[in-house]
Design a protein around this motif. Sequence first.
Motif, PDB file in Angstrom:
ATOM      1  N   LEU A 146      40.762  29.305  44.243  1.00 25.78           N
ATOM      2  CA  LEU A 146      39.799  28.643  43.364  1.00 25.78           C
ATOM      3  C   LEU A 146      39.077  27.517  44.098  1.00 25.78           C
ATOM      4  CD1 LEU A 146      38.524  28.129  40.580  1.00 25.78           C
ATOM      5  CD2 LEU A 146      40.475  26.630  40.077  1.00 25.78           C
ATOM      6  N   ILE A 147      39.821  26.706  44.842  1.00 27.43           N
ATOM      7  CA  ILE A 147      39.194  25.604  45.573  1.00 27.43           C
ATOM      8  C   ILE A 147      38.199  26.137  46.595  1.00 27.43           C
ATOM      9  CG2 ILE A 147      39.633  23.700  47.173  1.00 27.43           C
ATOM     10  CD1 ILE A 147      40.363  23.182  44.214  1.00 27.43           C
ATOM     11  N   HIS A 148      38.561  27.219  47.274  1.00 27.02           N
ATOM     12  CA  HIS A 148      37.642  27.804  48.257  1.00 27.02           C
ATOM     13  C   HIS A 148      36.321  28.205  47.593  1.00 27.02           C
ATOM     14  CE1 HIS A 148      36.374  29.989  51.842  1.00 27.02           C
ATOM     15  NE2 HIS A 148      36.012  30.980  51.035  1.00 27.02           N
ATOM     16  N   ILE A 149      36.407  28.845  46.442  1.00 25.45           N
ATOM     17  CA  ILE A 149      35.186  29.261  45.752  1.00 25.45           C
ATOM     18  C   ILE A 149      34.398  28.047  45.261  1.00 25.45           C
ATOM     19  CG2 ILE A 149      34.267  30.480  43.741  1.00 25.45           C
ATOM     20  CD1 ILE A 149      35.239  32.261  46.077  1.00 25.45           C
ATOM     21  N   SER A 150      35.104  27.017  44.780  1.00 31.83           N
ATOM     22  CA  SER A 150      34.409  25.833  44.284  1.00 31.83           C
ATOM     23  C   SER A 150      33.640  25.121  45.392  1.00 31.83           C
ATOM     24  CB  SER A 150      35.413  24.863  43.644  1.00 31.83           C
ATOM     25  OG  SER A 150      36.196  24.191  44.615  1.00 31.83           O
ATOM     26  N   GLN A 151      34.027  25.371  46.639  1.00 24.98           N
ATOM     27  CA  GLN A 151      33.352  24.744  47.774  1.00 24.98           C
ATOM     28  C   GLN A 151      32.368  25.667  48.481  1.00 24.98           C
ATOM     29  OE1 GLN A 151      36.762  23.574  50.111  1.00 24.98           O
ATOM     30  NE2 GLN A 151      37.208  21.774  48.834  1.00 24.98           N
ATOM     31  N   ILE A 179      46.014  26.254  36.832  1.00 23.76           N
ATOM     32  CA  ILE A 179      45.108  25.626  37.803  1.00 23.76           C
ATOM     33  C   ILE A 179      43.869  25.060  37.137  1.00 23.76           C
ATOM     34  CG2 ILE A 179      46.015  27.053  39.668  1.00 23.76           C
ATOM     35  CD1 ILE A 179      43.540  28.738  39.592  1.00 23.76           C
ATOM     36  N   GLY A 180      43.518  25.602  35.961  1.00 20.02           N
ATOM     37  CA  GLY A 180      42.432  24.987  35.212  1.00 20.02           C
ATOM     38  C   GLY A 180      42.793  23.575  34.803  1.00 20.02           C
ATOM     39  N   GLN A 181      44.020  23.405  34.323  1.00 19.52           N
ATOM     40  CA  GLN A 181      44.498  22.071  33.953  1.00 19.52           C
ATOM     41  C   GLN A 181      44.520  21.136  35.161  1.00 19.52           C
ATOM     42  OE1 GLN A 181      48.763  21.408  33.399  1.00 19.52           O
ATOM     43  NE2 GLN A 181      48.337  20.644  31.336  1.00 19.52           N
ATOM     44  N   LYS A 182      45.022  21.624  36.287  1.00 20.33           N
ATOM     45  CA  LYS A 182      45.119  20.818  37.507  1.00 20.33           C
ATOM     46  C   LYS A 182      43.729  20.424  38.011  1.00 20.33           C
ATOM     47  CE  LYS A 182      46.895  21.190  42.295  1.00 20.33           C
ATOM     48  NZ  LYS A 182      47.549  19.857  42.354  1.00 20.33           N
ATOM     49  N   TYR A 183      42.798  21.363  37.975  1.00 17.06           N
ATOM     50  CA  TYR A 183      41.436  21.116  38.449  1.00 17.06           C
ATOM     51  C   TYR A 183      40.778  19.998  37.632  1.00 17.06           C
ATOM     52  CZ  TYR A 183      36.789  22.576  40.245  1.00 17.06           C
ATOM     53  OH  TYR A 183      35.550  22.637  40.851  1.00 17.06           O
ATOM     54  N   VAL A 184      40.944  20.062  36.313  1.00 14.69           N
ATOM     55  CA  VAL A 184      40.373  19.030  35.437  1.00 14.69           C
ATOM     56  C   VAL A 184      41.052  17.690  35.684  1.00 14.69           C
ATOM     57  CG1 VAL A 184      40.150  18.290  33.040  1.00 14.69           C
ATOM     58  CG2 VAL A 184      39.622  20.653  33.660  1.00 14.69           C
ATOM     59  N   ALA A 185      42.367  17.696  35.819  1.00 14.10           N
ATOM     60  CA  ALA A 185      43.110  16.443  36.018  1.00 14.10           C
ATOM     61  C   ALA A 185      42.683  15.743  37.298  1.00 14.10           C
ATOM     62  CB  ALA A 185      44.608  16.722  36.042  1.00 14.10           C
ATOM     63  N   GLU A 186      42.298  16.504  38.306  1.00 14.66           N
ATOM     64  CA  GLU A 186      41.889  15.921  39.582  1.00 14.66           C
ATOM     65  C   GLU A 186      40.392  15.622  39.640  1.00 14.66           C
ATOM     66  OE1 GLU A 186      43.426  18.048  42.948  1.00 14.66           O
ATOM     67  OE2 GLU A 186      45.482  18.051  42.161  1.00 14.66           O
ATOM     68  N   LEU A 188      37.739  17.401  39.760  1.00 18.35           N
ATOM     69  CA  LEU A 188      37.036  18.130  40.811  1.00 18.35           C
ATOM     70  C   LEU A 188      35.688  18.640  40.310  1.00 18.35           C
ATOM     71  CD1 LEU A 188      40.007  20.087  42.414  1.00 18.35           C
ATOM     72  CD2 LEU A 188      39.026  17.895  43.097  1.00 18.35           C
ATOM     73  N   GLN A 189      34.814  18.885  41.277  1.00 15.14           N
ATOM     74  CA  GLN A 189      33.477  19.387  40.998  1.00 15.14           C
ATOM     75  C   GLN A 189      33.232  20.656  41.812  1.00 15.14           C
ATOM     76  OE1 GLN A 189      31.356  18.056  38.728  1.00 15.14           O
ATOM     77  NE2 GLN A 189      32.906  16.497  38.233  1.00 15.14           N
ATOM     78  N   PRO A 190      32.397  21.560  41.316  1.00 13.57           N
ATOM     79  CA  PRO A 190      31.680  21.505  40.042  1.00 13.57           C
ATOM     80  C   PRO A 190      32.622  21.641  38.850  1.00 13.57           C
ATOM     81  CG  PRO A 190      31.421  23.654  41.039  1.00 13.57           C
ATOM     82  CD  PRO A 190      32.121  22.823  42.052  1.00 13.57           C
ATOM     83  N   LYS A 191      32.209  21.147  37.745  1.00 15.79           N
ATOM     84  CA  LYS A 191      33.039  21.094  36.556  1.00 15.79           C
ATOM     85  C   LYS A 191      33.263  22.491  35.978  1.00 15.79           C
ATOM     86  CE  LYS A 191      33.163  18.948  31.965  1.00 15.79           C
ATOM     87  NZ  LYS A 191      32.417  18.068  31.013  1.00 15.79           N
TER      88      LYS A 191
END
Length: 335
Positions: A146-151, A179-186, A188-191
């Motif tokens: 997920l992080i790879h795609i977000s970048q 990971i949706g919960q973790k992504y929001v807690a951190e 991260l962008q894009p939202k």
Amino acid sequence: MYDTPESVLQLGEMDPQIATLSVNLPGVAGLGDLQKFRGMLDAFGKQRLAALGPTPPGLKESEITIPFSDGVTGTGLVCQPAQEGENYPLIVLFFGGGFFMGNPAQLTGDMRTLSKDFSAVVIALPYRLAPENPFPTPMIDAWDALIHISQNYQKFNASPEAGFIVGGISAGSTHAAIIGQKYVAENLQPKITGLWTALPFLFPDDEGSLVPEKYKHLWLSRGQIIDCPGLNKPYLDKILDFLQPDYKSPWMTPFSPETNNFDRQPRTFVQVCGMDPIRDDGIIYTKVLEDNGVEVKLDVYPGLGHGFWNAFPQIEASKKYHQDFIEGFSWLLAK
């Protein structure tokens, strides 16, 4: 809705139409020879993929290499509009299979539907499987992907500001919730703008130790769905034997004591099968999200087993599932 034990238990009563159908669903006995079991299901998956035919007009499909944090790579799939343009939503999906089988290709039909109907860039992501790669490797792989795609979403002409949905089916929906919960807690962008969790498995221990006290009286499916065809309690136990999870880890459940915070989650589309041992995980997840002010859409399929639309595509309920799938994503992507 589904506020009493009686209303929840009623969902587990087998649909009469299913009772008349003769389908030999894979059961827990087949897991004694895991490679044979995987081979059988892989062959079935290839047949379904062949039946879909070539890439439809107006779409293009490709593979993508995903790096994991330990240096290993996996292969994901991309389905997107063939014509370059702007404002293509980004939809990231994770496949199901109990964390021990499956691959991104099994999502090809859903990917094509979403890309065509919503002019979206749809990416199915890989993760390694248990028991060869036990907990938490599958979950960390999903996070890395997920992080790879977000970048790197720009490479696919995606525009997350038009919508950024993360979702999956079964094990894949568990990944999405975690990971949706973790992504929001951190922060991260894009939202992330929406989550799709179809058949999530969120309370892994038999005692339901992390089920909120407010809803313990509704957590009944583990004790009810014992011997139905397909996924049942013994099958679920075998999955956990393969995975070897830490039941209270934030990599296993969004209800971990280390996290357990839902107040900034994006709107969430949940689908639940009535005759499913993990049914009440999704129902309680929905209620907790609503308690935290999250917009939630819940679809429930009474009397039907885990992933019934794959085993019984001919029944009306399967047609309804696919209709609900489209309507749910329309709701997730609504401005």
